[in-house]
Write a protein that holds these residues in place. Structure first.
Motif, PDB file in Angstrom:
ATOM      1  N   ALA A 131      -1.020  24.731  -1.712  1.00  0.00           N
ATOM      2  CA  ALA A 131      -1.526  25.062  -3.047  1.00  0.00           C
ATOM      3  C   ALA A 131      -2.004  26.496  -3.065  1.00  0.00           C
ATOM      4  CB  ALA A 131      -2.658  24.118  -3.440  1.00  0.00           C
ATOM      5  N   ILE A 132      -2.201  27.040  -4.252  1.00  0.00           N
ATOM      6  CA  ILE A 132      -2.667  28.413  -4.426  1.00  0.00           C
ATOM      7  C   ILE A 132      -4.044  28.576  -3.803  1.00  0.00           C
ATOM      8  CG2 ILE A 132      -3.329  30.135  -6.155  1.00  0.00           C
ATOM      9  CD1 ILE A 132      -1.308  28.833  -8.029  1.00  0.00           C
ATOM     10  N   GLY A 133      -4.224  29.693  -3.063  1.00  0.00           N
ATOM     11  CA  GLY A 133      -5.536  29.997  -2.505  1.00  0.00           C
ATOM     12  C   GLY A 133      -5.999  29.051  -1.425  1.00  0.00           C
ATOM     13  N   GLY A 134      -5.094  28.285  -0.856  1.00  0.00           N
ATOM     14  CA  GLY A 134      -5.485  27.352   0.195  1.00  0.00           C
ATOM     15  C   GLY A 134      -6.257  26.154  -0.316  1.00  0.00           C
ATOM     16  N   GLU A 135      -6.185  25.898  -1.651  1.00  0.00           N
ATOM     17  CA  GLU A 135      -6.929  24.783  -2.232  1.00  0.00           C
ATOM     18  C   GLU A 135      -6.069  23.533  -2.312  1.00  0.00           C
ATOM     19  OE1 GLU A 135      -8.455  26.276  -5.930  1.00  0.00           O
ATOM     20  OE2 GLU A 135     -10.185  27.188  -4.954  1.00  0.00           O
ATOM     21  N   LEU A 178     -15.553   4.430   3.024  1.00  0.00           N
ATOM     22  CA  LEU A 178     -15.034   5.113   1.852  1.00  0.00           C
ATOM     23  C   LEU A 178     -15.770   6.431   1.625  1.00  0.00           C
ATOM     24  CD1 LEU A 178     -14.514   2.290  -0.798  1.00  0.00           C
ATOM     25  CD2 LEU A 178     -12.753   3.779   0.161  1.00  0.00           C
ATOM     26  N   GLU A 179     -15.009   7.469   1.308  1.00  0.00           N
ATOM     27  CA  GLU A 179     -15.565   8.788   1.008  1.00  0.00           C
ATOM     28  C   GLU A 179     -14.985   9.283  -0.313  1.00  0.00           C
ATOM     29  OE1 GLU A 179     -17.774   9.563   3.116  1.00  0.00           O
ATOM     30  OE2 GLU A 179     -17.169   8.745   5.063  1.00  0.00           O
ATOM     31  N   LEU A 180     -15.777  10.058  -1.053  1.00  0.00           N
ATOM     32  CA  LEU A 180     -15.304  10.714  -2.261  1.00  0.00           C
ATOM     33  C   LEU A 180     -15.345  12.209  -2.018  1.00  0.00           C
ATOM     34  CD1 LEU A 180     -14.287  10.173  -5.122  1.00  0.00           C
ATOM     35  CD2 LEU A 180     -16.643  10.426  -5.934  1.00  0.00           C
ATOM     36  N   ARG A 181     -14.175  12.848  -1.911  1.00  0.00           N
ATOM     37  CA  ARG A 181     -14.062  14.269  -1.587  1.00  0.00           C
ATOM     38  C   ARG A 181     -13.530  15.036  -2.802  1.00  0.00           C
ATOM     39  NH1 ARG A 181     -16.976  13.274   2.858  1.00  0.00           N
ATOM     40  NH2 ARG A 181     -15.797  12.536   4.670  1.00  0.00           N
ATOM     41  N   SER A 182     -13.546  16.356  -2.702  1.00  0.00           N
ATOM     42  CA  SER A 182     -13.013  17.191  -3.780  1.00  0.00           C
ATOM     43  C   SER A 182     -12.334  18.421  -3.207  1.00  0.00           C
ATOM     44  CB  SER A 182     -14.132  17.606  -4.743  1.00  0.00           C
ATOM     45  OG  SER A 182     -15.119  18.365  -4.069  1.00  0.00           O
ATOM     46  N   VAL A 183     -11.379  18.967  -3.952  1.00  0.00           N
ATOM     47  CA  VAL A 183     -10.696  20.215  -3.608  1.00  0.00           C
ATOM     48  C   VAL A 183     -10.559  21.051  -4.872  1.00  0.00           C
ATOM     49  CG1 VAL A 183      -9.387  19.287  -1.649  1.00  0.00           C
ATOM     50  CG2 VAL A 183      -8.433  19.156  -3.961  1.00  0.00           C
ATOM     51  N   GLY A 184     -10.286  22.334  -4.705  1.00  0.00           N
ATOM     52  CA  GLY A 184     -10.095  23.226  -5.843  1.00  0.00           C
ATOM     53  C   GLY A 184     -11.417  23.735  -6.375  1.00  0.00           C
ATOM     54  N   GLY A 185     -11.363  24.183  -7.621  1.00  0.00           N
ATOM     55  CA  GLY A 185     -12.576  24.676  -8.257  1.00  0.00           C
ATOM     56  C   GLY A 185     -12.697  26.180  -8.303  1.00  0.00           C
ATOM     57  N   VAL A 186     -11.778  26.913  -7.652  1.00  0.00           N
ATOM     58  CA  VAL A 186     -11.808  28.380  -7.673  1.00  0.00           C
ATOM     59  C   VAL A 186     -10.549  28.897  -8.368  1.00  0.00           C
ATOM     60  CG1 VAL A 186     -11.962  30.480  -6.297  1.00  0.00           C
ATOM     61  CG2 VAL A 186     -13.217  28.433  -5.591  1.00  0.00           C
ATOM     62  N   GLU A 187      -9.406  28.748  -7.721  1.00  0.00           N
ATOM     63  CA  GLU A 187      -8.142  29.205  -8.314  1.00  0.00           C
ATOM     64  C   GLU A 187      -7.342  28.060  -8.921  1.00  0.00           C
ATOM     65  OE1 GLU A 187      -5.855  32.048  -6.091  1.00  0.00           O
ATOM     66  OE2 GLU A 187      -7.540  32.472  -4.758  1.00  0.00           O
ATOM     67  N   THR A 188      -7.737  26.827  -8.610  1.00  0.00           N
ATOM     68  CA  THR A 188      -7.091  25.656  -9.205  1.00  0.00           C
ATOM     69  C   THR A 188      -8.184  24.739  -9.732  1.00  0.00           C
ATOM     70  OG1 THR A 188      -7.079  24.459  -7.099  1.00  0.00           O
ATOM     71  CG2 THR A 188      -5.130  25.795  -7.616  1.00  0.00           C
ATOM     72  N   PRO A 189      -7.871  23.842 -10.658  1.00  0.00           N
ATOM     73  CA  PRO A 189      -8.908  22.949 -11.203  1.00  0.00           C
ATOM     74  C   PRO A 189      -9.525  22.064 -10.115  1.00  0.00           C
ATOM     75  CG  PRO A 189      -6.930  22.917 -12.574  1.00  0.00           C
ATOM     76  CD  PRO A 189      -6.572  23.659 -11.325  1.00  0.00           C
ATOM     77  N   ALA A 194     -10.054  10.157  -2.956  1.00  0.00           N
ATOM     78  CA  ALA A 194     -10.697   9.162  -2.091  1.00  0.00           C
ATOM     79  C   ALA A 194     -10.182   9.309  -0.671  1.00  0.00           C
ATOM     80  CB  ALA A 194     -10.424   7.753  -2.610  1.00  0.00           C
ATOM     81  N   ALA A 195     -11.041   9.043   0.279  1.00  0.00           N
ATOM     82  CA  ALA A 195     -10.668   9.122   1.694  1.00  0.00           C
ATOM     83  C   ALA A 195     -11.302   7.966   2.444  1.00  0.00           C
ATOM     84  CB  ALA A 195     -11.096  10.460   2.295  1.00  0.00           C
ATOM     85  N   LEU A 196     -10.784   7.716   3.633  1.00  0.00           N
ATOM     86  CA  LEU A 196     -11.324   6.688   4.520  1.00  0.00           C
ATOM     87  C   LEU A 196     -11.609   7.345   5.860  1.00  0.00           C
ATOM     88  CD1 LEU A 196     -11.826   3.601   4.125  1.00  0.00           C
ATOM     89  CD2 LEU A 196      -9.760   3.214   5.470  1.00  0.00           C
ATOM     90  N   SER A 197     -12.869   7.311   6.288  1.00  0.00           N
ATOM     91  CA  SER A 197     -13.252   7.916   7.567  1.00  0.00           C
ATOM     92  C   SER A 197     -13.527   6.825   8.592  1.00  0.00           C
ATOM     93  CB  SER A 197     -14.493   8.801   7.382  1.00  0.00           C
ATOM     94  OG  SER A 197     -15.622   8.013   7.029  1.00  0.00           O
ATOM     95  N   GLY A 198     -13.543   7.234   9.880  1.00  0.00           N
ATOM     96  CA  GLY A 198     -13.789   6.257  10.942  1.00  0.00           C
ATOM     97  C   GLY A 198     -12.787   5.129  10.911  1.00  0.00           C
ATOM     98  N   VAL A 199     -11.499   5.486  10.849  1.00  0.00           N
ATOM     99  CA  VAL A 199     -10.461   4.489  10.598  1.00  0.00           C
ATOM    100  C   VAL A 199     -10.126   3.689  11.856  1.00  0.00           C
ATOM    101  CG1 VAL A 199      -8.096   4.118   9.791  1.00  0.00           C
ATOM    102  CG2 VAL A 199      -9.489   5.940   8.794  1.00  0.00           C
ATOM    103  N   SER A 200     -10.079   2.359  11.696  1.00  0.00           N
ATOM    104  CA  SER A 200      -9.566   1.463  12.732  1.00  0.00           C
ATOM    105  C   SER A 200      -8.371   0.717  12.174  1.00  0.00           C
ATOM    106  CB  SER A 200     -10.630   0.446  13.167  1.00  0.00           C
ATOM    107  OG  SER A 200     -11.724   1.073  13.782  1.00  0.00           O
ATOM    108  N   ASP A 201      -7.320   0.614  12.969  1.00  0.00           N
ATOM    109  CA  ASP A 201      -6.146  -0.171  12.597  1.00  0.00           C
ATOM    110  C   ASP A 201      -6.408  -1.611  13.033  1.00  0.00           C
ATOM    111  OD1 ASP A 201      -3.702  -1.296  12.118  1.00  0.00           O
ATOM    112  OD2 ASP A 201      -2.525   0.189  13.224  1.00  0.00           O
TER     113      ASP A 201
END
Length: 360
Positions: A131-135, A178-189, A194-201
């Motif tokens: 994405a633009i600007g590494g976002e 469960l995690e709620l993350r975000s990206v962008g906000g500078v050069e892109t909206p 959603a993400a999942l951390s500490g994943v076990s199969d």
């Protein structure tokens, strides 16, 4: 010496049994003290006192525990069920305390919130977005869910797996936070994902981490964790070995390291090995010197002492188990001492993890 110097140290708090936890969560269990997990609903009383109600909310038979853990506004949502781990003490039939408390967010009710530990199923899709600007969205494995989830008022049909990549197209039954993350906000909206951390199969038998301890995928039993501390990289995650006795397997993963507050300390598993009985050749491969230190019989290199479990006090002919790690070969050994047979550092189990052979 005065009389107090001869007194034995007070016994360490024990873990309450499932039957005892059920007793203290209801009307009863007066005087019981120990570590455990209780489920219920959090409420804030005047004066900022936080209580966990475990039974009979709003009735004369209400049972509650004062806790000392920090909580958020989301924790106090009416009807929101969660669990609290800590040192439980039931002072009366209806009232108790939980010290050193930790709030655990589990999927006990229909509303999903960040921080909950859940089990979700789907298909893995590996991506490298730009994405633009590494976002860009994170690179790595995504889980295309069997069913969409509602998280903090938004609908998500997929989530990012904060874990080393899984195989493309793998049908994954994942457990994590469960995690709620975000990206962008500078050069892109600005956009949320959603993400999942500490994943076990868990579909492949990996133990699950609920924020406090590991549980067997076979029967939910609490599992022992052996930590291999990295002395040369203080900010790197520690390698851990989780021993799943019910599955007769050991799982190699990573945990901790230099990280932002509130991040999941568990980073997932990378390998596993059978917990097997040693052969005569394997027993001969480790020697103990006069000081009781374990060494590789072929090279003389010392093994790393990981942990030692001694029998409870006053147990006749109890066995002591000691675990060592051979970093050159990625092997964990278990040794037993004591008992009726009078064992002295007798190898009882071997766990051989995959490793790169420098000779190849």
């Amino acid at each position: 010496m005065n009389e107090a110097s001869h007194r034995p140290p007070p016994p360490r708090p024990r873990r309450l049994s499932d039957a005892e936890l059920k007793e203290v969560a209801g009307i009863g269990g007066v005087g019981l003290t120990g570590y455990g997990i209780l489920a219920g609903e959090l409420v804030a009383d005047p004066g900022a006192k936080i209580r966990l109600i475990t039974s009979g909310k709003g009735t004369r038979s209400e049972v509650s525990f004062t806790i000392d853990a920090p909580v958020t506004r989301l924790d106090l949502l009416p009807g929101h069920l969660l669990r609290v781990f800590g040192l439980i003490h039931k002072t009366t039939q209806w009232v108790g305390t939980i010290r050193r408390a930790q709030v655990l967010h589990d999927h006990l009710d229909p509303a999903l919130l960040p921080g909950m530990h859940v089990e979700l199923a789907g298909v893995v899709d590996n991506r490298e977005p730009v994405a633009i600007g590494g976002e860009a969205m994170p690179s790595g494995s995504y889980l295309r869910l069997e069913r969409p989830i509602h998280l903090s008022g938004a609908v998500f049909e997929e989530l990012v797996l904060e874990h080393s990549p899984f195989p493309q197209g793998h049908a994954l039954k994942a457990y994590g936070r469960l995690e709620l993350r975000s990206v962008g906000g500078v050069e892109t909206p600005l956009r949320h994902f959603a993400a999942l951390s500490g994943v076990s199969d868990v579909g492949a038998g990996e133990p699950r981490f609920d924020g406090v301890q590991f549980h067997s995928a076979i029967n939910g039993a609490h599992l022992r964790v052996l930590t291999i501390r990295r002395q040369d990289l203080f900010d790197a995650p520690n390698a851990i070995v989780v021993l799943d006795g019910p599955a007769a397997r050991a799982f190699l993963g990573s945990m901790g390291g230099l990280m932002m507050p509130g991040r999941n300390p568990f980073h997932g598993f990378g390998a596993s090995a059978e917990i097997s009985a040693p052969s005569d050749a394997e027993r001969a491969s480790v020697r103990f010197d006069e000081a009781g230190n374990a060494t590789d019989a072929a090279t003389g290199q010392p093994l790393l002492l990981l942990d030692r479990e001694q029998p409870p006090p006053n147990v006749v002919d109890g066995l002591t188990t000691t675990w060592y790690f051979d970093p050159a070969q990625e092997i964990v050994y278990a040794f037993i001492s004591g008992g009726i047979a009078g064992f002295n550092n007798r190898m009882s189990a071997v766990m051989r993890f995959p490793h790169d052979d420098p000779g190849e």
